[in-house]
Every structure is written in C-alpha cells, then in structure tokens.
Enzyme design. Structure first.
Site, PDB file in Angstrom:
ATOM      1  N   ARG A 181      87.643  -3.622  27.425  1.00 12.56           N
ATOM      2  CA  ARG A 181      88.970  -3.332  28.411  1.00 12.56           C
ATOM      3  C   ARG A 181      88.811  -4.341  29.390  1.00 12.56           C
ATOM      4  O   ARG A 181      89.551  -4.160  30.570  1.00 12.56           O
ATOM      5  CB  ARG A 181      88.981  -2.120  28.834  1.00 12.56           C
ATOM      6  CG  ARG A 181      89.024  -0.904  28.001  1.00 12.56           C
ATOM      7  CD  ARG A 181      90.350  -1.094  27.135  1.00 12.56           C
ATOM      8  NE  ARG A 181      90.196   0.047  26.365  1.00 12.56           N
ATOM      9  CZ  ARG A 181      89.395  -0.299  24.913  1.00 12.56           C
ATOM     10  NH1 ARG A 181      89.145  -1.412  24.808  1.00 12.56           N
ATOM     11  NH2 ARG A 181      89.414   0.691  24.242  1.00 12.56           N
ATOM     12  N   SER A 258      93.717   6.773  29.299  1.00  9.15           N
ATOM     13  CA  SER A 258      92.271   6.989  29.960  1.00  9.15           C
ATOM     14  C   SER A 258      92.141   6.234  31.485  1.00  9.15           C
ATOM     15  O   SER A 258      92.452   5.131  31.635  1.00  9.15           O
ATOM     16  CB  SER A 258      91.153   6.193  28.995  1.00  9.15           C
ATOM     17  OG  SER A 258      91.354   6.574  27.756  1.00  9.15           O
ATOM     18  N   GLU A 362      90.233   2.354  34.896  1.00  5.85           N
ATOM     19  CA  GLU A 362      90.937   1.226  33.912  1.00  5.85           C
ATOM     20  C   GLU A 362      92.077   0.877  34.344  1.00  5.85           C
ATOM     21  O   GLU A 362      92.418  -0.334  34.389  1.00  5.85           O
ATOM     22  CB  GLU A 362      91.031   2.036  32.529  1.00  5.85           C
ATOM     23  CG  GLU A 362      91.574   0.977  31.540  1.00  5.85           C
ATOM     24  CD  GLU A 362      91.735   1.799  29.998  1.00  5.85           C
ATOM     25  OE1 GLU A 362      90.906   2.321  29.501  1.00  5.85           O
ATOM     26  OE2 GLU A 362      92.655   1.892  29.632  1.00  5.85           O
TER      27      GLU A 362
END
Ligand code: FAD
Length: 370
Positions: A181, A258, A362
């Site tokens: 990520r 998320s 995130e």
C-alpha cells in the site's frame, strides 16, 4: 500521509492565473461532494479534462507557489472540515486505449472501467482488482491491491510530470519504490501521474488465484487460473458483501475502503504481540502472514478483538464502523471530518492499548492529523 494547507488563495487571482490552461475553475466547492467519505470543507477546484490542461494547470500553480491538492476519485482522501486553502486540481481525463499487449489509461479514467473494458476485450490480469473505486492514475500511488494481486505486478510503465524539473517521461516500476500500500508517489508531492500502462494476458485467463477466499468462491485450488470474466464476477460479489463496492444507497460504502493498513510487526516483536493478544482474547488462532519486513497481522481482526465490533459505536453516532466490515470507517450521512478522525483515534488507541500495535491510516489525510 498528512497534507497541510496554508492560507486561502483568492478565487479571482486563481481564475486569472489559470485562464489560459484549459481548466474550468470553480469557487467554494464543498469537497465532501468529491470524496467517497463525503466529508471535507470548501476549496477552489480546477477541473482538468485533458492531459494538456492538467499539465498546464499544475505547472502554473507550482510556478506561482500556490499549494496544490491532486484529487481524482476522492476515494482515498480524508479532507478536513476547513477544506483546502490552495487549489484542488481535479484530474478528469478519461482515455483508455488497448494494444495487443495491454492497456494504457489516462490518469482520470475510472479504474473499474479500465478493468471491465480489459475483461470485455479478452484480456486477463486485472480482474482481482475489480470494483475498486477511484482512478487509474491513483493506482500506483498506494500500489492498489486486493484478493492477492497488486498493481505493481502488472504495471509496465507510468507517465509522470516531474513537478520540480517540469519534465514529462515514462517511468518503470523499479523506479517507483513499490511496497505494501505504498510507493514513492504516496509520500511526495514531486510527481503527477498522467497515464498508466499495464501488460495483460492475451489469453483471457485470470492471474493465478492466490487468495483463499476467492479461490474457494470459484471452487478452484490456489494457484489455478479461471476465465477473467468469472473471476471479476466473483470478486464483485465478495466485495459487495463487505460494502467494498460503492453504492450511494448503502452507508456502509460511504468510506475510504480499509481505513487502516494491516500492521507488519518485526519478527523480534512477534512473541510479545502474540502474548498481548492471548492475554486479552485467550488462546485463539490469530490470522497472521509472513511478510518481507516481519509478520503481517489482520487490522480488521485486531479491531474486532479489541472490542470494536461491526457498527461500533452504534446509533446515533454519525461516524461508525461499517456493519459489514470492521476495517471500514463510515459516514452514516451527517458525519464531519472531525467525527471520522475521532472514531479513527478511538479505534487506533484501543488496539494500541490492548495489543501494543499501532495502526496506521491508509487514506491521505488533508489539513488535519490523526
Ligand atoms: C469502498 C472502497 C473500497 C476500496 N477498496 C480498495 C482496495 O480493495 N484496495 C486498495 O488498494 N484500495 C481500496 N480503496 C482505496 C481507493 O479506492 C484507492 O486508493 C484508489 O486508488 C484511490 O483512487 P482515487 O482516484 O479515488 O484517489 P484520490 O482519493 O483522489 O487520491 C488519493 C491520493 O492519490 C493522489 N493522487 C490521485 N491521483 C493522482 C495522480 N494522477 N498523480 C499523483 N497523485 C495522485 C492524491 O493527491 C491523494 O494523495 C477503496 C476505497 C473505497 C471507498
């Protein structure tokens, strides 16, 4: 990453400055309307529908020293209630082009349209990334991934505008520092992605199925392939069940996906973390996977076991965990950015206190800090 804003730049000045760029400039646009979390105060927005307009707009704003926030699908942004004091450059280019070996998409092309068109054109490779909101150009920024596939695995090259040198060139994946990520693009204002190019499978088969839940849904052994269209359908079904496909009617999807990344704990701390978990939840099987930097735990599992179940903290709170997936922080309709951040802090601090693991957000947080 947290982006800070400075003082508000007068709208009239921006309109004059950008007059020759081809961008459409709008004043006091509520950014809540441009993000999937549907929070965020006002800003001046420059809509760029062509690559030329995008390049000219960013170059002009940079030369004038005006802070820029790049925004495409707004599905990985949490923007403060104060909005943004510089100019939001909205990337609204759309082009998608196929060749024998793959697909090239302009940065603003809707990602799921790229995936759907690839599958419909008989190409395999991207199907596991079906249903992810946002733009093609943002996919390399955080090395978008799902169901065992990451964009870094298929990306051939990325067209970048270097905001320091003004140069435009194709960069190869090895220059982009991809990780879980993340990439060099996520932690820097240095570049604008103008286009992305993916190498695809011309045989129409999927990438090898490496994710147990997806393989099971397709009655396949892990490592097998299936026709890309079948895999796309299965992924969309699984994602919809978790509230991970946008649906304006379903508040469980008013999120940034998320909210926390799965934490990677260095091997030397693994025993300590497992002991903390056992002390709090007893002797249970803990989902954890080997990772290059240590052991990757499941953020959703940790959140739930720390006492933050689906729907936490319940009605009438305006910001709640999704009723389908503990890892998504959702706006139930009237939440502010501050409500979202307060919920994120409660969850993060609860997990840290119980298990000694600090969850990292995130989405990119603009104008505020967690
Ligand atoms: C319901 C839901 C499900 C999701 N599921 C997943 C998932 O399965 N896997 C996953 O990885 N992510 C997932 N996400 C997160 C998100 O969709 C992705 O990160 C997506 O790539 C963001 O694209 P965007 O165009 O919306 O980016 P934005 O939110 O507009 O921008 C995100 C960041 O990228 C920067 N940026 C955007 N475009 C460019 C560009 N052209 N050049 C340089 N910088 C740029 C922005 O400045 C910002 O910092 C999900 C989000 C939602 C809401």
């Amino acid at each position: 990453m947290t982006v800070r804003t400075s003082h508000v730049v007068p709208f009239q000045d921006v309109t004059e400055l950008l007059a020759a760029t081809g961008a459409r400039v709008r004043n006091s646009v509520p950014l809540a309307g441009l993000t999937t979390l549907r929070v965020g105060g006002p800003a001046t927005v420059a809509d760029c529908e062509s690559v030329e307009a995008l390049v000219a707009t960013v170059r002009t704003l940079d030369a004038a020293g005006i802070p820029v926030l790049l925004l495409a699908g707004g599905s990985n942004l949490l923007i403060s209630d104060a909005g943004f004091g510089g100019v939001v450059v909205r990337i609204a280019t759309r082009g998608i082009e196929f060749s024998e070996a793959g697909v090239t998409a302009e940065a603003g092309a809707a990602w799921d349209e790229v995936v759907a068109a690839s599958v419909a054109s008989g190409f395999g490779g991207l199907e596991c990334l079906s249903g992810i909101p946002g733009s093609a150009g943002a996919t390399p920024v955080q090395n978008v991934g799902a169901y065992g596939v990451e964009v870094a695995q298929l990306l051939r090259r990325v067209r970048l505008l270097d905001r320091k040198s003004g140069e435009i060139r194709w960069a190869t994946p090895d220059e982009l520092g991809f990780g879980y990520r993340t990439s060099v693009l996520k932690h820097s204002d240095r570049s604008v992605v103008l286009a992305v190019e993916f190498a695809l499978r011309p045989d129409g088969r999927s990438a090898p199925l490496n994710y147990r839940e997806l393989a099971a849904a397709l009655d396949a052994a892990e490592g097998e392939t299936r026709p890309a269209g079948q895999v796309r359908e299965a992924v969309l079904r699984l994602r919809a069940g978790k509230g991970m496909v946008l649906d304006a009617e379903d508040h469980d999807t008013w999120s940034a996906g998320s909210f926390f990344t799965n934490p990677v704990v260095p091997t030397e701390r693994e025993a300590e973390v497992r002991a903390a978990i056992a002390k709090y939840v007893g002797d249970v099987t803990v989902p954890a996977y080997p990772s290059v930097a240590g052991v990757k735990f499941s953020a959703g599992w940790l959140i739930e076991r720390a006492g933050f179940g689906k729907g936490f903290p319940g009605t009438p709170a305006p910001a709640r965990l999704s009723t389908k997936h503990t890892l998504a922080l959702t706006n139930r309709g009237a939440a502010t950015a501050e409500d979202m951040l307060a919920l994120a802090r409660t969850v993060r601090d609860g997990v840290a206190e119980r298990f000694g693991i600090r969850l990292e957000p995130e989405p990119v947080i603009v104008g505020s800090t967690l």
